[in-house]
Design a protein around this motif. Structure first.
Motif, PDB file in Angstrom:
ATOM      1  N   ILE A 195       2.291  -4.889   1.694  1.00 40.48           N
ATOM      2  CA  ILE A 195       2.101  -3.657   2.452  1.00 40.48           C
ATOM      3  C   ILE A 195       1.955  -2.513   1.459  1.00 40.48           C
ATOM      4  N   GLU A 196       0.830  -1.813   1.509  1.00 43.32           N
ATOM      5  CA  GLU A 196       0.616  -0.721   0.565  1.00 43.32           C
ATOM      6  C   GLU A 196       0.511   0.612   1.292  1.00 43.32           C
ATOM      7  N   ILE A 197       0.758   1.661   0.537  1.00 49.39           N
ATOM      8  CA  ILE A 197       0.602   3.028   1.031  1.00 49.39           C
ATOM      9  C   ILE A 197      -0.820   3.450   0.686  1.00 49.39           C
ATOM     10  N   THR A 198      -1.696   3.503   1.679  1.00 45.14           N
ATOM     11  CA  THR A 198      -3.108   3.788   1.415  1.00 45.14           C
ATOM     12  C   THR A 198      -3.350   5.252   1.056  1.00 45.14           C
ATOM     13  N   GLN A 199      -2.500   6.135   1.556  1.00 47.66           N
ATOM     14  CA  GLN A 199      -2.509   7.555   1.217  1.00 47.66           C
ATOM     15  C   GLN A 199      -1.194   8.119   1.718  1.00 47.66           C
ATOM     16  N   PHE A 200      -0.802   9.282   1.257  1.00 52.27           N
ATOM     17  CA  PHE A 200       0.439   9.880   1.735  1.00 52.27           C
ATOM     18  C   PHE A 200       0.241  10.365   3.169  1.00 52.27           C
ATOM     19  N   GLY A 201       1.235  10.078   4.012  1.00 55.73           N
ATOM     20  CA  GLY A 201       1.103  10.525   5.389  1.00 55.73           C
ATOM     21  C   GLY A 201       2.030   9.809   6.353  1.00 55.73           C
ATOM     22  N   ALA A 202       1.610   9.748   7.611  1.00 50.44           N
ATOM     23  CA  ALA A 202       2.382   9.175   8.708  1.00 50.44           C
ATOM     24  C   ALA A 202       2.512   7.665   8.540  1.00 50.44           C
ATOM     25  N   PRO A 203       3.373   7.010   9.351  1.00 50.13           N
ATOM     26  CA  PRO A 203       3.576   5.566   9.206  1.00 50.13           C
ATOM     27  C   PRO A 203       2.285   4.744   9.212  1.00 50.13           C
ATOM     28  N   LEU A 217      -1.489  -3.711   5.693  1.00 45.51           N
ATOM     29  CA  LEU A 217      -1.409  -5.051   5.113  1.00 45.51           C
ATOM     30  C   LEU A 217      -2.608  -5.266   4.206  1.00 45.51           C
ATOM     31  N   THR A 218      -2.353  -5.778   3.002  1.00 45.28           N
ATOM     32  CA  THR A 218      -3.414  -5.974   2.031  1.00 45.28           C
ATOM     33  C   THR A 218      -3.176  -7.270   1.263  1.00 45.28           C
ATOM     34  N   GLU A 219      -4.127  -7.627   0.410  1.00 45.82           N
ATOM     35  CA  GLU A 219      -3.978  -8.771  -0.494  1.00 45.82           C
ATOM     36  C   GLU A 219      -3.818  -8.230  -1.910  1.00 45.82           C
ATOM     37  N   ARG A 220      -2.837  -8.737  -2.614  1.00 43.29           N
ATOM     38  CA  ARG A 220      -2.598  -8.355  -4.003  1.00 43.29           C
ATOM     39  C   ARG A 220      -2.382  -9.615  -4.842  1.00 43.29           C
ATOM     40  N   ALA A 221      -2.634  -9.510  -6.127  1.00 43.48           N
ATOM     41  CA  ALA A 221      -2.242 -10.588  -7.038  1.00 43.48           C
ATOM     42  C   ALA A 221      -0.721 -10.622  -7.131  1.00 43.48           C
ATOM     43  N   LEU A 253      18.109  -5.942  -5.903  1.00 45.85           N
ATOM     44  CA  LEU A 253      17.721  -4.541  -5.939  1.00 45.85           C
ATOM     45  C   LEU A 253      16.533  -4.412  -6.882  1.00 45.85           C
ATOM     46  N   VAL A 254      15.447  -3.770  -6.420  1.00 41.48           N
ATOM     47  CA  VAL A 254      14.235  -3.643  -7.236  1.00 41.48           C
ATOM     48  C   VAL A 254      13.789  -2.184  -7.274  1.00 41.48           C
ATOM     49  N   GLN A 255      12.945  -1.839  -8.243  1.00 40.16           N
ATOM     50  CA  GLN A 255      12.446  -0.466  -8.373  1.00 40.16           C
ATOM     51  C   GLN A 255      11.285  -0.176  -7.436  1.00 40.16           C
ATOM     52  N   GLY A 256      10.724  -1.203  -6.846  1.00 39.97           N
ATOM     53  CA  GLY A 256       9.566  -1.097  -5.962  1.00 39.97           C
ATOM     54  C   GLY A 256       8.960  -2.473  -5.813  1.00 39.97           C
ATOM     55  N   GLY A 257       7.983  -2.596  -4.912  1.00 38.14           N
ATOM     56  CA  GLY A 257       7.303  -3.869  -4.737  1.00 38.14           C
ATOM     57  C   GLY A 257       7.935  -4.799  -3.730  1.00 38.14           C
ATOM     58  N   GLY A 258       8.958  -4.331  -3.011  1.00 35.66           N
ATOM     59  CA  GLY A 258       9.677  -5.204  -2.086  1.00 35.66           C
ATOM     60  C   GLY A 258       8.921  -5.553  -0.821  1.00 35.66           C
ATOM     61  N   TYR A 259       7.909  -4.742  -0.449  1.00 35.29           N
ATOM     62  CA  TYR A 259       7.131  -5.042   0.750  1.00 35.29           C
ATOM     63  C   TYR A 259       6.003  -5.998   0.374  1.00 35.29           C
ATOM     64  N   ALA A 260       6.337  -7.216   0.015  1.00 30.38           N
ATOM     65  CA  ALA A 260       5.338  -8.187  -0.418  1.00 30.38           C
ATOM     66  C   ALA A 260       5.907  -9.592  -0.317  1.00 30.38           C
ATOM     67  N   GLU A 261       5.011 -10.584  -0.306  1.00 31.54           N
ATOM     68  CA  GLU A 261       5.449 -11.972  -0.209  1.00 31.54           C
ATOM     69  C   GLU A 261       6.116 -12.464  -1.489  1.00 31.54           C
ATOM     70  N   ALA A 282       6.327  -8.187   8.814  1.00 34.87           N
ATOM     71  CA  ALA A 282       5.935  -7.270   7.745  1.00 34.87           C
ATOM     72  C   ALA A 282       4.686  -6.467   8.092  1.00 34.87           C
ATOM     73  N   GLU A 283       3.755  -7.077   8.803  1.00 37.72           N
ATOM     74  CA  GLU A 283       2.522  -6.360   9.134  1.00 37.72           C
ATOM     75  C   GLU A 283       2.766  -5.191  10.096  1.00 37.72           C
ATOM     76  N   GLN A 284       3.984  -5.115  10.655  1.00 37.27           N
ATOM     77  CA  GLN A 284       4.345  -3.986  11.513  1.00 37.27           C
ATOM     78  C   GLN A 284       5.261  -3.001  10.781  1.00 37.27           C
TER      79      GLN A 284
END
Length: 334
Positions: A4-12, A17-21, A92-100, A311-313
């Motif tokens: 799950i990525e933040i495509t731009q700053f803004g509302a929820p 949902l995206t594909e990442r390495a 506990l992580v610095q980021g990246g937790g919204y991912a498989e 996660a997709e929600q």
């Protein structure tokens, strides 16, 4: 992997949902196949552009995960609990937790407490690391000079941080008072162990704190509001009292009576956990494993899960968090 990525700053709705390495491991890290990801207020702040990502951290939101170790070196000194490939952990992580898949420093991974699900485990790291660091390490909640257990006032008692602070302090023998935004939420705080839930919309937490302590005041305040709460919290403190500020939901500006700080030997401290070093967080992990994890086994504390979302929600999870109607944690599942 899905993420799950933040495509731009803004509302929820900017959460997509995206594909990442899969993320690449750095020295001292393990790769976790994520089963559940905790949702926290800092994720919301990052989404709206008010919580910058630390250098070197993933741009994906998410500060806590639970799942299974699938890769990484486990033969170093950081493997204090005998973790293996296949071990169930929360981290506990610095980021990246919204991912498989998510990388985490091995030193910040803890074994899932016995009997807890992945969803319950994912709700633990961010709040327990934060509460321990601020309430016990920084504000030194402990015993009075007379040897009695000190008292704690928790602002926002039904938040993820709040339910953790209430349960943990009560389990360690402290009297706890907590504020919340309705009578129903105040009663929920009491069900978690608080001696008194205070509806901050209709009641004066200063007066009640004074009354319940025979006008002595409370020893420690855990504050996630800031703003105009700070001068009132000073009034609610006992001599040698401490305020630990962890968020500024009520604003970053406050008027402080410095004379009261001097006369009554008060301490005001603040901190954010995300930018701190691995070594700093590893020390907290050690204390949690030693002092808090046995409380789960003894049934003295429990995760409080308000709602889970696929996660997709993630956008719906963030929308729920922004209503502040939840009691406890919101968790994404993969």
């Amino acid at each position: 992997m899905k993420a799950i990525e933040i495509t731009q700053f803004g509302a929820p709705e900017v959460l997509k949902l995206t594909e990442r390495a899969k993320p690449e491991l750095k020295p001292g890290e393990v790769l976790i196949k994520v089963k559940a990801s905790g949702v926290n207020r800092p994720d919301v702040l990052q989404r709206i552009g008010q919580y910058p990502v630390p250098p070197g951290a993933s741009d994906l939101p998410g500060l806590e995960v639970a799942g299974e170790i699938v890769e990484g070196s486990l033969d170093g000194a950081d493997n204090r609990w005998g973790l293996k490939i296949g071990s169930r952990v929360c981290a506990l992580v610095q980021g990246g937790g919204y991912a498989e898949y998510c990388t985490a420093p091995l030193a910040q991974c803890l074994p899932v407490p016995e009997g807890l699900s992945d969803v319950e485990a994912a709700s633990l790291p961010e709040t327990f690391f934060t509460v321990w660091s601020n309430v016990f390490d920084r504000a030194h909640l402990g015993n009075t000079e007379a040897g009695e257990k000190e008292t704690l006032l928790v602002q926002g008692g039904t938040s993820g941080i709040g339910v953790t602070a209430i349960q943990l302090a009560v389990a360690l023998g402290h009297r706890v008072f907590a504020t919340a935004g309705s009578d129903e939420k105040a009663r929920a705080c009491e069900a978690l162990g608080a001696e008194r839930g205070i509806n901050y919309k209709t009641e004066d937490f200063v007066a009640i704190a004074k009354e319940l302590t025979q006008d002595r005041g409370v020893d420690v305040v855990l504050d996630m509001v800031g703003g105009d709460y700070l001068p009132r919290e000073v009034q609610a403190l006992a001599f040698d009292g401490r305020i630990a500020i962890i968020a500024l939901l009520g604003g970053s500006k406050a008027t402080l009576d410095m004379g009261a700080l001097l006369r009554r030997r008060l301490t005001v401290t603040g901190s954010t956990l995300r930018p701190r070093s691995v070594a700093f967080k590893a020390a907290i992990a050690q204390k949690l494993h030693e002092k808090v994890w046995p409380l789960f086994a003894a049934g003295k504390i429990r995760p409080v899960i308000y709602q889970t979302f696929p996660a997709e929600q993630a956008d719906k999870a963030h929308a729920l968090m922004e209503t502040s109607t939840h009691v406890g944690k919101i968790v994404l599942t993969w």
